[in-house]
Design an enzyme around this catalytic site. Structure first.
Site, short mmCIF file in Angstrom:
data_model
loop_
_atom_site.label_atom_id
_atom_site.label_comp_id
_atom_site.label_asym_id
_atom_site.label_seq_id
_atom_site.Cartn_x
_atom_site.Cartn_y
_atom_site.Cartn_z
N CYS A 175 28.32 20.74 69.14
CA CYS A 175 27.53 20.63 70.18
C CYS A 175 28.98 20.12 71.10
O CYS A 175 29.99 19.57 69.77
CB CYS A 175 27.31 18.81 70.60
SG CYS A 175 26.63 18.38 71.68
N LYS A 185 3.75 45.87 45.49
CA LYS A 185 5.05 45.38 44.86
C LYS A 185 5.67 44.36 43.92
O LYS A 185 3.92 44.58 43.00
CB LYS A 185 5.27 43.77 46.28
CG LYS A 185 4.66 44.39 47.38
CD LYS A 185 6.64 44.56 48.09
CE LYS A 185 7.30 42.90 48.36
NZ LYS A 185 7.66 42.67 49.12
#
Ligand code: IVH
Length: 699
Positions: A436, A327
């Site tokens: 909600c 990497k």
């Protein structure tokens, strides 16, 4: 045309267009002009519409996607979708090579080095040469079926050149240039091409996916019984011959350069050939040329070439022992997601939150990270127990960038609950977000109170989150109106713990002060979505400078204002006319709060010393808390705000702990102004009667 001629013509168009698509998207060469291509495409499409029985799943017309909803059912992988072991130094790569050579049974072991494409991992399943399924990596055993969307990727062959049955692994990616172009048009831009590619693969309508020019490199093939090839180079060659796009930037390493060259030639592939001693230099060269690539890579992958030797090395549960990823950069920070739950905001929006073990990143400790919505969780395929790379977006907001290691507990991608965790009401989905359904949900009411009183809005000292929560739970303050009509002495009379005479008097005084807040602040405090300070200033500045005028304004009038889009205009108008909002506005007016811009008082004209200048503000300040206050001072004096530093930025106002913006300003030669200097410029701090000059901190 008779039936036979139609059939023949469809077949002819099908073959021609498939060939043209392949040359353009896989080999990168255009065989015909766009005009000719479109003409043939239209002809095929109209024949297929007329004779639907001639439309096949591998037709070139099937790549445009459809408006029907694609859902992404979970499906079992028929191959184990493993990850890679990681190395961050050349030293670790050397140890890997040594270990492999020691364990091998040949003195002619060779390695292939490929680019590690920074995209989204996909497994393509073909049966008898036809694309049957495209599945995300998921947890390695179970992934999501995203076939409808992957079909739209031109680099993915719908039919192979041979009727083979196999699984192919590869990486879907978006070229850097396309990312820059597309991201500019998005309301919520993505941080990098990988995230945009992942989001696109999970679009509900495949026609949306088709609009994004995704591509795909393939790098591994898996056949039903055993691999019919002796080495990886042959597999790559074969994948290419079958019609897949295979990355050309490969290297082959062997004990000698000549032997490596021979391997490449045997597979009729081009690439760099080197001896083991050349690996280090090749890594350096590829690291240096990485910025010039058209797509993002985040490392290199080193794989044993000989399939027989791979089998000798074997696998762990997580990765093959015969491959390793080098990497380029160690992740800024990695953390394990300990749990995921949801938070209810003041608008009722439900936000999934990842709770991680305390992790330090650029000077602060992170424990909670927003995951935005279910789509975001899905695009990361994030499950509890996964290890994730985290970053701070814009140096401030912690974000999960990607999953670096899947959990080994079998946890699958997190799914949000169906009911509100606070009031148990059902949740409803609006666009990408979930809400909600209960307007009186305690979390919503507490959130609105908290937002209204916070420093950036009405700035009512003494009414912080905790205090408001106590007052709400004890039924003293249940809505914004209560703040102005409450008899604060009641807290002392009732002997409420923690509320002595001094504290309650201070709160009552702060509430009195708040009644004098300027209109812009009152308007922002109402908490209308997308109607924050910037938008409010634009709207009031465009002449809608009283509540009356705003209530009379239409969406068209507001969206005609530069900087106000139709979505924001719609939200402003619809929110202002909600019944609860109209009651709140009427009550606030009754309490004496300002309902129009007071030109004389509020807009005291400052000398326009920053006119024509663009300023960026970063870091923390002693005199400007929150730091928006500093930006207010700049704007009052004619300056404009920019959120990032570029060579066009006039000044960077840098407070304590300034991070990457400061570095960027210095590297671009942008003038940097410190807090002391700034105070002098705006004459809040006298230093003789010096003119506001602007020497940089680094002059
Ligand atoms: S080989 C068993 N090769 O990196 C084979 N992976 O961090 C394992 N990746 O899950 C994969 N480019 O999604 C391989 N040239 C490449 C790759 C590559 C990108 C991704 C892949 C994998 C991840 C591991």
């Amino acid at each position: 045309m008779d039936n036979k001629s139609v059939r023949d013509r469809v077949q002819e168009l099908h073959d021609l267009l498939s060939r043209y698509q392949h040359s353009y998207y896989v080999t990168g060469k255009a065989e015909v002009s766009d005009l000719e291509y479109d003409r043939l495409f239209d002809e095929l499409q109209s024949l297929e519409n007329k004779y639907p029985e001639l439309k096949t799943p591998d037709s070139p017309t099937q790549r445009v996607g459809s408006d029907l909803s694609s859902d992404f059912p979970e499906v079992q992988h028929s191959i184990p979708v493993l990850s890679l072991d990681k190395a961050y130094s050349v030293q670790e790569v050397r140890s890997f090579i040594d270990k492999c050579t020691k364990n091998s049974s040949t003195n002619k072991l060779s390695f292939v080095m490929e680019e590690k494409i920074d995209g989204f991992s996909i497994v393509l399943y073909y049966r008898d040469g036809l694309l049957e399924r495209a599945v995300t990596r998921g947890n390695g055993f179970v992934g999501n079926d995203v076939t409808a969307n992957v079909r739209t990727i031109q680099a993915v062959p719908l039919r192979l050149t041979k009727p083979e049955t196999l699984a192919v692994r590869g990486e879907v990616f978006l070229p850097k240039e396309d990312f820059q172009r597309i991201n500019l048009t998005l309301d919520e831009p993505y941080a990098n091409p990988r995230n945009l590619a992942a989001g696109t693969i999970r679009r509900i309508k495949s026609s949306d996916t088709a609009r994004v020019p995704l591509s795909m490199f393939c790098y591994e093939g898996f056949w039903e019984n055993s691999t019919p090839f002796a080495d990886h180079l042959e597999i790559l060659r074969h994948l290419k011959d079958l019609g897949f796009k295979v990355d050309k930037n490969i290297s082959c390493f062997c004990s000698s350069r000549e032997e490596a060259q021979r391997r490449l030639e045997e597979a009729s592939l081009e690439g760099f050939a080197g001896s083991f001693e050349d690996i280090e230099q090749d890594i350096k060269n590829r690291t240096a040329s990485r910025p010039a690539l058209a797509y993002e890579i985040d490392g290199l992958v080193l794989k044993i070439n000989e399939i027989g030797q791979r089998d000798l090395m074997g696998w762990t549960e997580h990765h093959p022992k015969w491959a390793m990823a080098y990497k380029f950069e160690a992740p800024q920070a990695e953390a394990v997601v300990e749990s995921i739950d949801v938070q209810v905001g003041r608008t009722g929006r439900i936000t999934p939150m990842a709770r991680i073990s305390a992790t330090e990143l650029s000077g602060s400790v992170i424990r909670n990270i927003t995951l935005h919505n279910q789509d975001y969780v899905d695009s990361l395929e994030l499950a509890v127990g996964d290890t994730v790379a985290i970053s701070k977006r814009g140096d401030v907001i912690p974000a999960v960038e990607n999953v670096t290691e899947k959990n080994n507990k079998g946890n699958t991608t997190y799914v949000m609950p169906l009911t509100c965790p606070v009031c148990s009401s059902v949740l409803v989905k609006k666009g990408a977000h979930t809400f909600c359904s209960n307007v009186h949900c305690p979390a919503r009411e507490k959130g609105s109170l908290d937002f209204f009183c916070a420093k950036k809005q009405m700035d009512i000292e003494g009414l912080g989150t905790k205090t408001l929560e106590i007052l709400y739970d004890k039924n003293y303050i249940r809505c914004i109106q209560d703040i102005f009509r409450f008899d604060w002495d009641a807290l002392v009379r009732d002997g409420v713990d923690g509320f002595g005479i001094k504290k309650t008097e201070a709160i009552a005084k702060a509430v009195q002060e708040a009644r004098k807040a300027p209109f812009v602040r009152v308007l922002v405090s109402l908490g209308i979505p997308e109607f924050g300070k910037k938008a409010v200033e634009l709207v009031t500045g465009a002449g809608f400078d009283s509540m009356q005028k705003l209530l009379e304004a239409s969406e068209e009038q507001l969206s005609a204002i530069d900087g106000i889009g139709p979505v924001t205009a719609h939200l402003i108008v619809s929110s202002l006319h909600e019944e609860n909002m109209l009651t709140l506005i009427r009550d606030l007016e009754g309490f004496g709060l300002s309902m129009s811009v007071d030109r004389a008082g509020e807009e005291q004209k400052e000398e326009q010393i920053f006119a024509g200048q663009s300023w960026c503000v970063t870091g923390t300040f002693e005199h400007f808390k929150p730091r928006d206050r500093a930006m207010d001072e700049i704007k009052k004096r004619g300056g404009t705000e920019v959120s990032s530093v570029s060579s066009k930025t006039t000044c960077l106002l840098a407070g304590a702990n300034a991070g990457s913006k400061l570095q960027k300003a210095v590297s671009l030669g942008v003038r940097v102004v410190g807090e002391e200097e700034f105070l002098r410029m705006i004459k809040q701090k006298e230093e003789g009667d010096k003119e506001a000059e602007m020497p940089s901190l680094f002059d």
